[in-house]
Design a protein around this motif. Sequence first.
Motif, PDB file in Angstrom:
ATOM      1  N   CYS A 165       4.002  42.896 -37.267  1.00 24.46           N
ATOM      2  CA  CYS A 165       4.485  43.872 -36.284  1.00 24.46           C
ATOM      3  C   CYS A 165       5.851  43.459 -35.732  1.00 24.46           C
ATOM      4  O   CYS A 165       6.691  44.311 -35.438  1.00 24.46           O
ATOM      5  N   ASN A 166       6.056  42.157 -35.592  1.00 26.65           N
ATOM      6  CA  ASN A 166       7.304  41.668 -35.017  1.00 26.65           C
ATOM      7  C   ASN A 166       8.468  41.677 -35.998  1.00 26.65           C
ATOM      8  O   ASN A 166       9.595  41.321 -35.624  1.00 26.65           O
ATOM      9  N   THR A 167       8.218  42.065 -37.239  1.00 25.75           N
ATOM     10  CA  THR A 167       9.305  42.142 -38.225  1.00 25.75           C
ATOM     11  C   THR A 167      10.401  43.095 -37.745  1.00 25.75           C
ATOM     12  O   THR A 167      11.596  42.790 -37.855  1.00 25.75           O
ATOM     13  N   ASP A 168       9.995  44.233 -37.214  1.00 27.75           N
ATOM     14  CA  ASP A 168      10.972  45.203 -36.700  1.00 27.75           C
ATOM     15  C   ASP A 168      11.739  44.623 -35.512  1.00 27.75           C
ATOM     16  O   ASP A 168      12.959  44.776 -35.409  1.00 27.75           O
ATOM     17  N   THR A 169      11.014  43.967 -34.624  1.00 33.81           N
ATOM     18  CA  THR A 169      11.652  43.388 -33.444  1.00 33.81           C
ATOM     19  C   THR A 169      12.712  42.372 -33.845  1.00 33.81           C
ATOM     20  O   THR A 169      13.817  42.346 -33.276  1.00 33.81           O
ATOM     21  N   ARG A 170      12.385  41.528 -34.840  1.00 29.42           N
ATOM     22  CA  ARG A 170      13.360  40.539 -35.306  1.00 29.42           C
ATOM     23  C   ARG A 170      14.581  41.207 -35.928  1.00 29.42           C
ATOM     24  O   ARG A 170      15.716  40.798 -35.686  1.00 29.42           O
ATOM     25  N   ALA A 171      14.341  42.240 -36.740  1.00 33.23           N
ATOM     26  CA  ALA A 171      15.453  42.919 -37.407  1.00 33.23           C
ATOM     27  C   ALA A 171      16.383  43.576 -36.392  1.00 33.23           C
ATOM     28  O   ALA A 171      17.609  43.405 -36.447  1.00 33.23           O
ATOM     29  N   TYR A 172      15.803  44.304 -35.444  1.00 31.85           N
ATOM     30  CA  TYR A 172      16.636  45.023 -34.476  1.00 31.85           C
ATOM     31  C   TYR A 172      17.296  44.096 -33.461  1.00 31.85           C
ATOM     32  O   TYR A 172      18.289  44.476 -32.830  1.00 31.85           O
ATOM     33  N   SER A 173      16.775  42.880 -33.315  1.00 28.30           N
ATOM     34  CA  SER A 173      17.419  41.932 -32.411  1.00 28.30           C
ATOM     35  C   SER A 173      18.797  41.531 -32.928  1.00 28.30           C
ATOM     36  O   SER A 173      19.633  41.009 -32.178  1.00 28.30           O
ATOM     37  N   GLY A 174      19.034  41.779 -34.221  1.00 30.52           N
ATOM     38  CA  GLY A 174      20.347  41.505 -34.805  1.00 30.52           C
ATOM     39  C   GLY A 174      21.216  42.741 -34.918  1.00 30.52           C
ATOM     40  O   GLY A 174      22.354  42.673 -35.375  1.00 30.52           O
TER      41      GLY A 174
END
Length: 201
Positions: A165-174
């Motif tokens: 689930c946190n894959t999106d969060t990590r991607a958008y954090s960049g």
Amino acid sequence: MEKKIKSYKKIYRKALEKAGLGDIDAKVEAFAARLSEMYASDNFKKHNVYPSTSTPHVYAVIAMCLELKEFGFSGSEIMDIVNSGFEAGRAFFNVIIAIINTLPNSFDIARKWNIGDHEKRVTDGSITYAYFNVTRDKVEYSISKCMYVEMFETYGIRPLCKIFCNTDTRAYSGLTRHVKFIRHSDLSDGPACYDEVIRKC
């Protein structure tokens, strides 16, 4: 599958080494034995039918979580250890994200990603959307069922699906220059995965 197991053994070994655990050889072999059994299971056959989802990869992560759970680690500790094993593999992806972040049309790229992913997921049935709304400046969706979560649920560790689930969060954090990402909830510990992706001027 033997080739995949060998590859995931290396990743799991790195994770254990970074966690400072002992008797690593035995732990890695126990993981490999568990993953081999899981790949041969009826559950795997049932889940390995979605082209947009790498079920062998999801199962490898589940096997890592189950092994680490037996060592008495907490959920957050398990997620940190598993994520540490995949750090090297994410390096290239992080570079790509950093490059896209410099582009003036980074939101349009993210918007296109979401539209394409939605189409693939709906086509193969791996994700069920309550709604998926797209405008020029915003993508908003709510997911009511996700096979990633279902796979983790099958093995009694639903909350640990937050690793995915946190894959999106990590991607958008960049992607912060022209994209604002808001995650209201996800299915690992909530009633729905509810996200907004908004254009920043």
